[in-house]
Motif scaffolding. Structure first.
Motif, PDB file in Angstrom:
ATOM      1  N   ASP A 293      30.582  -1.678 -46.369  1.00  0.00           N
ATOM      2  CA  ASP A 293      29.735  -2.108 -47.487  1.00  0.00           C
ATOM      3  C   ASP A 293      30.288  -3.373 -48.148  1.00  0.00           C
ATOM      4  OD1 ASP A 293      27.973  -0.012 -47.102  1.00  0.00           O
ATOM      5  OD2 ASP A 293      29.036   1.319 -48.485  1.00  0.00           O
ATOM      6  N   ALA A 294      31.607  -3.413 -48.321  1.00  0.00           N
ATOM      7  CA  ALA A 294      32.220  -4.612 -48.902  1.00  0.00           C
ATOM      8  C   ALA A 294      32.078  -5.799 -47.956  1.00  0.00           C
ATOM      9  CB  ALA A 294      33.700  -4.354 -49.203  1.00  0.00           C
ATOM     10  N   ALA A 295      32.172  -5.545 -46.657  1.00  0.00           N
ATOM     11  CA  ALA A 295      32.001  -6.619 -45.676  1.00  0.00           C
ATOM     12  C   ALA A 295      30.579  -7.168 -45.730  1.00  0.00           C
ATOM     13  CB  ALA A 295      32.324  -6.103 -44.279  1.00  0.00           C
ATOM     14  N   VAL A 296      29.585  -6.266 -45.815  1.00  0.00           N
ATOM     15  CA  VAL A 296      28.189  -6.705 -45.905  1.00  0.00           C
ATOM     16  C   VAL A 296      27.966  -7.517 -47.175  1.00  0.00           C
ATOM     17  CG1 VAL A 296      25.820  -5.887 -46.241  1.00  0.00           C
ATOM     18  CG2 VAL A 296      27.254  -4.851 -44.472  1.00  0.00           C
ATOM     19  N   ALA A 297      28.555  -7.070 -48.292  1.00  0.00           N
ATOM     20  CA  ALA A 297      28.427  -7.810 -49.552  1.00  0.00           C
ATOM     21  C   ALA A 297      29.017  -9.212 -49.413  1.00  0.00           C
ATOM     22  CB  ALA A 297      29.104  -7.043 -50.681  1.00  0.00           C
ATOM     23  N   LYS A 298      30.137  -9.326 -48.695  1.00  0.00           N
ATOM     24  CA  LYS A 298      30.768 -10.626 -48.502  1.00  0.00           C
ATOM     25  C   LYS A 298      29.904 -11.520 -47.625  1.00  0.00           C
ATOM     26  CE  LYS A 298      34.170 -13.522 -49.048  1.00  0.00           C
ATOM     27  NZ  LYS A 298      34.475 -14.080 -50.386  1.00  0.00           N
ATOM     28  N   PHE A 299      29.320 -10.947 -46.581  1.00  0.00           N
ATOM     29  CA  PHE A 299      28.442 -11.742 -45.712  1.00  0.00           C
ATOM     30  C   PHE A 299      27.246 -12.286 -46.503  1.00  0.00           C
ATOM     31  CE2 PHE A 299      30.092  -8.988 -42.047  1.00  0.00           C
ATOM     32  CZ  PHE A 299      30.989  -9.961 -41.633  1.00  0.00           C
ATOM     33  N   LYS A 300      26.677 -11.446 -47.354  1.00  0.00           N
ATOM     34  CA  LYS A 300      25.539 -11.887 -48.180  1.00  0.00           C
ATOM     35  C   LYS A 300      25.974 -12.975 -49.147  1.00  0.00           C
ATOM     36  CE  LYS A 300      22.826  -7.611 -48.014  1.00  0.00           C
ATOM     37  NZ  LYS A 300      22.257  -6.479 -48.795  1.00  0.00           N
ATOM     38  N   GLU A 301      27.162 -12.805 -49.718  1.00  0.00           N
ATOM     39  CA  GLU A 301      27.694 -13.804 -50.656  1.00  0.00           C
ATOM     40  C   GLU A 301      27.869 -15.159 -49.968  1.00  0.00           C
ATOM     41  OE1 GLU A 301      32.003 -14.727 -52.688  1.00  0.00           O
ATOM     42  OE2 GLU A 301      31.374 -12.625 -52.604  1.00  0.00           O
ATOM     43  N   LEU A 302      28.249 -15.133 -48.694  1.00  0.00           N
ATOM     44  CA  LEU A 302      28.441 -16.374 -47.944  1.00  0.00           C
ATOM     45  C   LEU A 302      27.125 -16.992 -47.484  1.00  0.00           C
ATOM     46  CD1 LEU A 302      31.570 -15.326 -45.841  1.00  0.00           C
ATOM     47  CD2 LEU A 302      31.510 -16.943 -47.751  1.00  0.00           C
ATOM     48  N   GLY A 303      26.013 -16.264 -47.670  1.00  0.00           N
ATOM     49  CA  GLY A 303      24.698 -16.850 -47.431  1.00  0.00           C
ATOM     50  C   GLY A 303      24.180 -16.764 -46.007  1.00  0.00           C
ATOM     51  N   ILE A 304      24.652 -15.811 -45.220  1.00  0.00           N
ATOM     52  CA  ILE A 304      24.134 -15.679 -43.863  1.00  0.00           C
ATOM     53  C   ILE A 304      22.701 -15.156 -43.917  1.00  0.00           C
ATOM     54  CG2 ILE A 304      24.952 -13.300 -43.523  1.00  0.00           C
ATOM     55  CD1 ILE A 304      25.700 -14.167 -40.637  1.00  0.00           C
ATOM     56  N   ALA A 305      21.858 -15.604 -43.002  1.00  0.00           N
ATOM     57  CA  ALA A 305      20.447 -15.237 -43.000  1.00  0.00           C
ATOM     58  C   ALA A 305      20.263 -13.768 -42.624  1.00  0.00           C
ATOM     59  CB  ALA A 305      19.676 -16.127 -42.024  1.00  0.00           C
ATOM     60  N   PRO A 306      19.223 -13.095 -43.139  1.00  0.00           N
ATOM     61  CA  PRO A 306      18.967 -11.689 -42.783  1.00  0.00           C
ATOM     62  C   PRO A 306      18.701 -11.540 -41.286  1.00  0.00           C
ATOM     63  CG  PRO A 306      17.670 -12.352 -44.700  1.00  0.00           C
ATOM     64  CD  PRO A 306      18.266 -13.604 -44.129  1.00  0.00           C
ATOM     65  N   TYR A 320      35.716  -7.825 -39.054  1.00  0.00           N
ATOM     66  CA  TYR A 320      34.276  -7.696 -39.236  1.00  0.00           C
ATOM     67  C   TYR A 320      33.658  -9.043 -38.850  1.00  0.00           C
ATOM     68  CZ  TYR A 320      34.882  -3.354 -41.897  1.00  0.00           C
ATOM     69  OH  TYR A 320      35.194  -2.075 -42.276  1.00  0.00           O
ATOM     70  N   SER A 321      32.823  -9.024 -37.831  1.00  0.00           N
ATOM     71  CA  SER A 321      32.224 -10.274 -37.354  1.00  0.00           C
ATOM     72  C   SER A 321      30.712 -10.207 -37.522  1.00  0.00           C
ATOM     73  CB  SER A 321      32.556 -10.505 -35.879  1.00  0.00           C
ATOM     74  OG  SER A 321      33.947 -10.594 -35.676  1.00  0.00           O
ATOM     75  N   ALA A 322      30.143 -11.246 -38.103  1.00  0.00           N
ATOM     76  CA  ALA A 322      28.689 -11.343 -38.249  1.00  0.00           C
ATOM     77  C   ALA A 322      28.205 -12.585 -37.525  1.00  0.00           C
ATOM     78  CB  ALA A 322      28.305 -11.410 -39.722  1.00  0.00           C
ATOM     79  N   SER A 323      27.080 -12.448 -36.836  1.00  0.00           N
ATOM     80  CA  SER A 323      26.510 -13.612 -36.141  1.00  0.00           C
ATOM     81  C   SER A 323      24.999 -13.512 -36.134  1.00  0.00           C
ATOM     82  CB  SER A 323      27.033 -13.700 -34.703  1.00  0.00           C
ATOM     83  OG  SER A 323      26.508 -12.646 -33.916  1.00  0.00           O
ATOM     84  N   ILE A 324      24.361 -14.656 -36.133  1.00  0.00           N
ATOM     85  CA  ILE A 324      22.910 -14.709 -36.032  1.00  0.00           C
ATOM     86  C   ILE A 324      22.517 -15.991 -35.308  1.00  0.00           C
ATOM     87  CG2 ILE A 324      22.643 -15.807 -38.326  1.00  0.00           C
ATOM     88  CD1 ILE A 324      19.995 -14.177 -38.572  1.00  0.00           C
ATOM     89  N   TYR A 325      21.552 -15.873 -34.419  1.00  0.00           N
ATOM     90  CA  TYR A 325      21.065 -17.012 -33.631  1.00  0.00           C
ATOM     91  C   TYR A 325      19.539 -17.021 -33.685  1.00  0.00           C
ATOM     92  CZ  TYR A 325      25.867 -16.927 -32.101  1.00  0.00           C
ATOM     93  OH  TYR A 325      27.235 -16.935 -32.091  1.00  0.00           O
ATOM     94  N   PRO A 326      18.979 -17.375 -34.836  1.00  0.00           N
ATOM     95  CA  PRO A 326      17.526 -17.325 -35.032  1.00  0.00           C
ATOM     96  C   PRO A 326      16.821 -18.525 -34.415  1.00  0.00           C
ATOM     97  CG  PRO A 326      18.555 -18.166 -36.997  1.00  0.00           C
ATOM     98  CD  PRO A 326      19.668 -17.882 -36.020  1.00  0.00           C
ATOM     99  N   ILE A 335      30.573 -15.616 -38.644  1.00  0.00           N
ATOM    100  CA  ILE A 335      31.574 -15.397 -39.692  1.00  0.00           C
ATOM    101  C   ILE A 335      32.474 -14.244 -39.260  1.00  0.00           C
ATOM    102  CG2 ILE A 335      31.999 -14.880 -42.125  1.00  0.00           C
ATOM    103  CD1 ILE A 335      29.158 -15.815 -42.733  1.00  0.00           C
ATOM    104  N   HIS A 336      33.778 -14.456 -39.337  1.00  0.00           N
ATOM    105  CA  HIS A 336      34.755 -13.399 -39.069  1.00  0.00           C
ATOM    106  C   HIS A 336      35.541 -13.135 -40.347  1.00  0.00           C
ATOM    107  CE1 HIS A 336      33.939 -13.755 -34.782  1.00  0.00           C
ATOM    108  NE2 HIS A 336      34.197 -15.047 -34.843  1.00  0.00           N
ATOM    109  N   LEU A 337      35.588 -11.868 -40.773  1.00  0.00           N
ATOM    110  CA  LEU A 337      36.326 -11.482 -41.979  1.00  0.00           C
ATOM    111  C   LEU A 337      37.547 -10.649 -41.620  1.00  0.00           C
ATOM    112  CD1 LEU A 337      33.428 -10.228 -44.322  1.00  0.00           C
ATOM    113  CD2 LEU A 337      34.377 -12.543 -44.170  1.00  0.00           C
ATOM    114  N   ASP A 338      38.643 -10.908 -42.291  1.00  0.00           N
ATOM    115  CA  ASP A 338      39.802 -10.025 -42.170  1.00  0.00           C
ATOM    116  C   ASP A 338      39.397  -8.656 -42.715  1.00  0.00           C
ATOM    117  OD1 ASP A 338      42.332  -8.680 -43.261  1.00  0.00           O
ATOM    118  OD2 ASP A 338      43.194 -10.364 -42.123  1.00  0.00           O
ATOM    119  N   GLN A 339      39.630  -7.600 -41.945  1.00  0.00           N
ATOM    120  CA  GLN A 339      39.140  -6.275 -42.339  1.00  0.00           C
ATOM    121  C   GLN A 339      39.890  -5.681 -43.530  1.00  0.00           C
ATOM    122  OE1 GLN A 339      40.111  -2.685 -40.098  1.00  0.00           O
ATOM    123  NE2 GLN A 339      41.186  -3.930 -38.552  1.00  0.00           N
TER     124      GLN A 339
END
Length: 461
Positions: A293-306, A320-326, A335-339
């Motif tokens: 949940d904290a990782a998702v909050a951080k991803f949203k804070e960084l402005g990654i697209a839904p 925690y790695s987030a990626s999007i290729y729209p 985005i890669h976050l230290d867990q």
């Protein structure tokens, strides 16, 4: 009587040595590649509408009723999946819009992966299917022949190279010469006559030839041999993946494509960083991860697209790695976050790629029919239909021309130097695409053994 040079000048174009040499290679290219071009065109046309088709076929899994309440925390949705299947979640694909479900990929005890779809408002599990088990994933694998193994995948790489050869030789054969009237941009006669098929084939080819070359060249980025080394070049130079964004970041040996299953071409083989924050604290206590949940909050804070995918940490040093290729290239993001601390280790978008990486990502986006929306899809669908017609018309032309009981190989040029010259030019393409070059050598050897040499022996007998 006119001299030899005047006779050569006035001779029909089909009798010139250079024309025959080019025609011969065009024939062999068509003989090999046309069946594959039909397969590529049909499956490619379908894959252009992959989202629309999958959304329709799996609407009961992918869509939900929008409720006037906030979505449940991701951790609650993950717990619902654990209760339902009891297996380990490894990836989460967040909803791209309020009416879509959350897709949670689990690693089962049997060693495979399944995608479980959860209503983000109620936490109810709507159902599951094998990961990458949709109809359009199957179409994609057939399109590349990956469904039939690595060797078949090499065949598609060869077919793509021969498609470029087909366009180059076809353009030369089409080029108007002398006092030719008609057939360049118009179609003569009726479908009952071979000339109609020849003109329709040539005119269609000259209008879609550029698109065929573009699709074949950009399709090479997924190929087994050439694509692998082109990707290594992109990742090994500042022109592709920018090394500056990962300075002083400990890296693992796990490539992004292994974690996500599908990433951008430029970043698929780049290693994922490692979490080290808090690993050596003063009290010697084991560090506590921040949680999903904290990782998702951080991803949203960084402005990654839904609609982004989250790869969960795979061990104590995982991230925690987030990626999007729209469709919109400007929204590509990794985005890669230290867990443990939630610190962004790498935050990279399309604008951070080098020039080579940006050109390739744009080309691939167009190839997939997503860079310019519906117009991109419609234009490529028309191109795919034209490719099928050209393959069929090429077959009809050959059938109408070939002598009974013969393969109908175009005659050898009177001057063999022409054949050697054309072959030398084609060798340049063989150097750029080595697997294609190897196939050219095989075709040349077969032609020399079973067609050219017997023909010369017959003429001198």
């Amino acid at each position: 009587m006119p001299n030899a040079s005047a006779h050569a000048k006035n001779a029909p174009k089909g009798t010139s040595s250079l024309y025959r040499a080019v025609w011969r290679w065009h024939f062999y290219a068509g003989l090999f590649v046309l069946p594959f071009m039909i397969l590529l065109a049909v499956t490619g046309a379908a894959y252009l509408f992959r989202d629309e088709i999958d959304d329709w076929v799996y609407s009961d899994l992918k869509f939900v009723n929008v409720l006037n309440v906030p979505p449940l925390p991701i951790s609650t949705q993950v717990d619902a999946v654990r209760y339902f299947v009891g297996d380990k979640p490894v990836k989460i694909i967040t909803p791209a819009s309020p009416d879509r479900s959350t897709e949670i990929v689990i690693a089962t005890s049997g060693g495979d992966r399944r995608s479980v779809y959860v209503d983000p408002y109620t936490g109810l599990v709507q159902g599951s299917m094998p990961d990458r088990g949709t109809i359009m994933w199957l179409v994609r694998r057939i399109h590349s022949l990956a469904e039939f193994g690595t060797i078949a995948n090499y065949v598609i790489e060869i077919a793509a190279g021969w498609s470029i050869l087909l366009v180059a030789t076809g353009t030369y054969l089409w080029w108007p010469r002398g006092d030719q009237t008609g057939g360049a941009l118009t179609v003569r006669d009726t479908p009952a006559r071979r000339r109609w098929w020849r003109d329709a084939h040539a005119v269609t080819g000259i209008f879609v030839g550029f698109f065929i070359v573009f699709l074949a060249a950009t399709g090479m980025f997924w190929s087994v041999f050439w694509g692998k080394y082109a990707n290594e070049f992109a990742n090994g130079t500042p022109s592709g993946y920018p090394s500056g964004v990962r300075v002083d970041v400990p890296l693992s040996t796990v490539p992004m494509i292994e974690a996500f299953g599908e990433t951008g071409w430029t970043t698929e083989n780049t290693p994922i960083p490692m979490s080290i924050d808090g690993m050596t604290n003063a009290g010697g206590d084991k560090p506590t991860p921040i949680g999903i949940d904290a990782a998702v909050a951080k991803f949203k804070e960084l402005g990654i697209a839904p609609g982004y995918a989250i790869s969960l940490p795979g061990g104590e040093t995982g991230v925690y790695s987030a990626s999007i290729y729209p469709d919109d290239l400007s929204q590509q993001r990794v985005i890669h976050l230290d867990q443990y601390s939630g610190r962004p280790l790498i935050d990279m978008g399309y604008q951070d790629y080098g020039i080579f990486g940006r050109i390739m990502e744009w080309s691939i986006n167009v190839h997939l029919g997503q860079e310019y929306g519906v117009i991109n899809q419609i234009v490529l669908m028309i191109v795919c239909a034209a490719i099928v017609f050209m393959a069929v018309s090429g077959g009809v032309m050959w059938w109408k021309r070939r002598p009974a009981g013969s393969l109908g190989v175009p005659p050898l040029p009177r001057r063999t130097k022409s054949l050697v010259g054309v072959t030398a030019i084609l060798a340049i393409g063989g150097i750029i695409y080595p697997v294609v070059g190897a196939s050219m050598l095989v075709i040349w050897l077969l032609d020399w053994l079973f067609v050219a040499r017997p023909a010369r022996a017959f003429r001198t007998a």
